[in-house]
Scaffold this motif. Sequence first.
Motif, PDB file in Angstrom:
ATOM      1  N   LEU B  84      34.533  33.598  32.294  1.00 21.74           N
ATOM      2  CA  LEU B  84      35.476  34.166  33.295  1.00 21.74           C
ATOM      3  C   LEU B  84      34.705  35.247  33.828  1.00 21.74           C
ATOM      4  O   LEU B  84      34.709  35.412  35.030  1.00 21.74           O
ATOM      5  N   ASP B  85      34.194  36.202  33.109  1.00 17.17           N
ATOM      6  CA  ASP B  85      33.250  37.253  33.772  1.00 17.17           C
ATOM      7  C   ASP B  85      32.192  36.656  34.737  1.00 17.17           C
ATOM      8  O   ASP B  85      31.968  37.241  35.914  1.00 17.17           O
ATOM      9  N   ALA B  86      31.366  35.617  34.252  1.00 16.18           N
ATOM     10  CA  ALA B  86      30.539  35.090  35.206  1.00 16.18           C
ATOM     11  C   ALA B  86      30.948  34.560  36.213  1.00 16.18           C
ATOM     12  O   ALA B  86      30.452  34.576  37.485  1.00 16.18           O
ATOM     13  N   LEU B  87      32.119  33.718  36.073  1.00 17.27           N
ATOM     14  CA  LEU B  87      32.677  33.332  37.389  1.00 17.27           C
ATOM     15  C   LEU B  87      33.079  34.046  38.446  1.00 17.27           C
ATOM     16  O   LEU B  87      32.833  33.967  39.609  1.00 17.27           O
ATOM     17  N   GLN B 119      39.296  37.360  53.484  1.00 14.22           N
ATOM     18  CA  GLN B 119      38.573  37.048  52.243  1.00 14.22           C
ATOM     19  C   GLN B 119      39.432  36.897  50.969  1.00 14.22           C
ATOM     20  O   GLN B 119      39.285  35.917  50.271  1.00 14.22           O
ATOM     21  N   LEU B 120      40.362  37.963  50.627  1.00 10.89           N
ATOM     22  CA  LEU B 120      41.301  37.708  49.661  1.00 10.89           C
ATOM     23  C   LEU B 120      42.074  36.766  49.680  1.00 10.89           C
ATOM     24  O   LEU B 120      42.318  35.861  48.622  1.00 10.89           O
ATOM     25  N   ARG B 121      42.591  36.297  50.619  1.00  7.30           N
ATOM     26  CA  ARG B 121      43.580  35.013  50.774  1.00  7.30           C
ATOM     27  C   ARG B 121      42.822  33.827  50.458  1.00  7.30           C
ATOM     28  O   ARG B 121      43.346  32.810  49.829  1.00  7.30           O
ATOM     29  N   GLY B 122      41.286  33.850  50.692  1.00  5.05           N
ATOM     30  CA  GLY B 122      40.713  32.598  50.570  1.00  5.05           C
ATOM     31  C   GLY B 122      40.301  32.483  49.033  1.00  5.05           C
ATOM     32  O   GLY B 122      40.165  31.243  48.706  1.00  5.05           O
ATOM     33  N   HIS B 123      40.715  33.382  48.259  1.00  2.00           N
ATOM     34  CA  HIS B 123      40.444  33.235  46.660  1.00  2.00           C
ATOM     35  C   HIS B 123      41.583  33.737  46.153  1.00  2.00           C
ATOM     36  O   HIS B 123      41.529  34.840  45.539  1.00  2.00           O
ATOM     37  N   PRO B 124      42.603  32.978  45.933  1.00  2.00           N
ATOM     38  CA  PRO B 124      44.304  33.593  45.570  1.00  2.00           C
ATOM     39  C   PRO B 124      44.212  34.061  44.323  1.00  2.00           C
ATOM     40  O   PRO B 124      44.773  34.973  43.883  1.00  2.00           O
ATOM     41  N   HIS B 125      43.285  33.665  43.240  1.00  2.38           N
ATOM     42  CA  HIS B 125      43.351  34.133  42.072  1.00  2.38           C
ATOM     43  C   HIS B 125      42.205  35.424  41.606  1.00  2.38           C
ATOM     44  O   HIS B 125      42.176  35.881  40.638  1.00  2.38           O
ATOM     45  N   LEU B 126      41.565  35.541  42.565  1.00  2.00           N
ATOM     46  CA  LEU B 126      40.294  36.687  42.350  1.00  2.00           C
ATOM     47  C   LEU B 126      40.768  37.756  42.082  1.00  2.00           C
ATOM     48  O   LEU B 126      40.143  38.659  41.381  1.00  2.00           O
ATOM     49  N   VAL B 127      41.528  38.348  43.001  1.00  2.00           N
ATOM     50  CA  VAL B 127      42.090  39.720  42.800  1.00  2.00           C
ATOM     51  C   VAL B 127      42.412  40.166  41.425  1.00  2.00           C
ATOM     52  O   VAL B 127      42.198  41.087  40.931  1.00  2.00           O
ATOM     53  N   ALA B 128      43.307  39.122  41.008  1.00  2.00           N
ATOM     54  CA  ALA B 128      43.971  39.690  39.696  1.00  2.00           C
ATOM     55  C   ALA B 128      42.793  39.497  38.648  1.00  2.00           C
ATOM     56  O   ALA B 128      42.739  40.369  37.755  1.00  2.00           O
ATOM     57  N   MET B 129      41.860  38.571  38.804  1.00  2.04           N
ATOM     58  CA  MET B 129      40.804  38.627  37.563  1.00  2.04           C
ATOM     59  C   MET B 129      39.741  39.671  37.943  1.00  2.04           C
ATOM     60  O   MET B 129      39.360  39.996  36.856  1.00  2.04           O
ATOM     61  N   VAL B 130      39.547  40.035  39.156  1.00  5.65           N
ATOM     62  CA  VAL B 130      38.796  41.029  39.308  1.00  5.65           C
ATOM     63  C   VAL B 130      39.580  42.501  38.746  1.00  5.65           C
ATOM     64  O   VAL B 130      38.749  43.177  37.994  1.00  5.65           O
ATOM     65  N   HIS B 131      40.574  42.585  38.888  1.00  2.52           N
ATOM     66  CA  HIS B 131      41.249  43.714  38.385  1.00  2.52           C
ATOM     67  C   HIS B 131      41.262  43.714  37.192  1.00  2.52           C
ATOM     68  O   HIS B 131      40.960  44.989  36.501  1.00  2.52           O
ATOM     69  N   GLU B 132      41.652  42.724  36.237  1.00  2.00           N
ATOM     70  CA  GLU B 132      41.485  42.804  34.902  1.00  2.00           C
ATOM     71  C   GLU B 132      40.231  43.160  34.182  1.00  2.00           C
ATOM     72  O   GLU B 132      39.978  43.680  33.254  1.00  2.00           O
ATOM     73  N   ARG B 133      38.914  42.907  35.277  1.00  2.00           N
ATOM     74  CA  ARG B 133      37.696  43.321  34.567  1.00  2.00           C
ATOM     75  C   ARG B 133      37.242  44.461  34.929  1.00  2.00           C
ATOM     76  O   ARG B 133      36.005  44.923  34.787  1.00  2.00           O
ATOM     77  N   GLY B 134      38.062  45.342  35.945  1.00  2.00           N
ATOM     78  CA  GLY B 134      37.629  46.517  36.169  1.00  2.00           C
ATOM     79  C   GLY B 134      36.501  46.170  37.284  1.00  2.00           C
ATOM     80  O   GLY B 134      35.757  47.398  37.396  1.00  2.00           O
ATOM     81  N   LEU B 135      36.493  45.359  37.972  1.00  2.00           N
ATOM     82  CA  LEU B 135      35.398  45.293  38.945  1.00  2.00           C
ATOM     83  C   LEU B 135      36.047  45.452  40.487  1.00  2.00           C
ATOM     84  O   LEU B 135      35.152  45.124  41.395  1.00  2.00           O
ATOM     85  N   THR B 136      37.201  46.095  40.366  1.00  2.00           N
ATOM     86  CA  THR B 136      37.759  46.248  41.780  1.00  2.00           C
ATOM     87  C   THR B 136      36.841  46.815  42.957  1.00  2.00           C
ATOM     88  O   THR B 136      36.511  46.317  43.956  1.00  2.00           O
ATOM     89  N   GLU B 137      36.346  47.978  42.519  1.00  2.00           N
ATOM     90  CA  GLU B 137      35.491  48.721  43.532  1.00  2.00           C
ATOM     91  C   GLU B 137      34.153  47.895  43.958  1.00  2.00           C
ATOM     92  O   GLU B 137      33.895  47.987  44.784  1.00  2.00           O
ATOM     93  N   ARG B 138      33.548  47.313  43.017  1.00  2.00           N
ATOM     94  CA  ARG B 138      32.480  46.373  43.229  1.00  2.00           C
ATOM     95  C   ARG B 138      32.890  45.485  44.393  1.00  2.00           C
ATOM     96  O   ARG B 138      32.310  45.084  45.239  1.00  2.00           O
TER      97      ARG B 138
END
Lengths: 239, 239
Positions: B84-87, B119-138
């Motif tokens: 999931l990280d790599a994804l 962009q965010l709407r185009g990847h519906p699950h991305l925000v939550a996954m990024v959030h869980e991994r602490g990659l939001t800033e990036r």
Amino acid sequence: MSSQASSPERGAGGSARREADGSARRAADGSAKRALTRGDVLDAAAAIVKEQGPRALTMRKLAAELGTAVTSIYWHVGNREELLDALVERTVADLGEIRAQGRSPATRIVSVTRALRAQLRGHPHLVAMVHERGLTERMFQPATQALVHEVHAAGLRGTQAAEVVRSLLFQVVGFVLVERNRERAPVQYPGDESLWDEATAEHDPALAKGLAAPPDPERLFLLSVRAMVEGLLGTRPRA
Amino acid sequence: MSSQASSPERGAGGSARREADGSARRAADGSAKRALTRGDVLDAAAAIVKEQGPRALTMRKLAAELGTAVTSIYWHVGNREELLDALVERTVADLGEIRAQGRSPATRIVSVTRALRAQLRGHPHLVAMVHERGLTERMFQPATQALVHEVHAAGLRGTQAAEVVRSLLFQVVGFVLVERNRERAPVQYPGDESLWDEATAEHDPALAKGLAAPPDPERLFLLSVRAMVEGLLGTRPRA
DNA sequence: ACCTGAACACCGTTCAAGT
DNA sequence: ACCTGAACACCGTTCAAGT
């Protein structure tokens, strides 16, 4: 599908509850052993979720915590999903009112957003759980109510009032979410320094520093909410 | 802990990739069978996540989809979490640039927030996954970069510029999150009608209607962002 | 009405063994 | 270097059986 209608611990308003932390049924101690209630299950589940997050809430761990067989839990709460539903429902119900403070409508609106932010910060996992269950509108009902009142007091009506209220709610939610993310993962990858070097910050070191680590979220929150209120109402709120 | 350094499919900028949808290795068909690559695994995983969400991504289902043994996957990606990280990493890298449009800084800022929302709407699950991994800033780095540029153009510097940028980012994120919640769960409990009856809406039926169902999220988004920009910059953006 | 253990289908992951 | 099946520890859930 189990239609349990007990709904324990509705409280007398919402703020003070802490005494009844399911300390009654401890079986590991060998002490007195009451009958298991739905409230016991919810209490124990709430404790686990609060401390370790919803992911850590397994039926087996919960059973061990309560000193019962796993299957007993199913009798009281149906299944894991319904248990989490009930938990969220109870927490939302216990959140309590949101009262505006201040004289001018603009100031009172800001005070409502601050109260909402404080509520959300007090229940770190609640926002996500509510979000998963489609209860967002309901959770923000008290805050929305308060905002409606103040926006009305500011002289706005109808669609325009609704849009102002929603904009403010979105702002608070977004802020808390990103804020919490930073708290949980203070060191980002590939690291703030490299993300905001001199070039990417367009030779504005103070800006780079500001983006790398917000020193005072409270201040940033107030600033952005006040800007939004000013833009929406045309009135500048005061501290 | 497996140090695979292949990093397939970095692309030539980010927008066009679609051809290489792991159609090569189909074993169920009995057709030709290439060697499994890390890229194959990521592609198949991405497809599952995109259609059914990260929760539906189990190692066994993924293996079945790829026509391999479950354990082969582990050799290529380590474990589920690293997968999931790599994804997420790959998806964020492929998001592409964000370009501002318009003449005035205020207008250009608004255009950046619109691009980010798209962009965010185009990847519906991305925000939550990024959030869980602490990659939001990036993840928000490109948008932040664009905003920094425009805010500079508007004449702001240092801490103040940083605060404006952050306020806008928070606004967009909050909006998309709440917006998506409404899409997924259009009928709320206990239902919008009862939530906003005449009394709670303070006898403002148009407001009640506006809060019950935002007819045009696009419009609401623009309105709130423009208000924020106006409040922050003191300049009114134009359509 | 409430609680129990056994059993089922499903997870992620490890490991020794193959080629 | 890559792939495999067996096995382990853990899930949520059902069900017949107890009191």
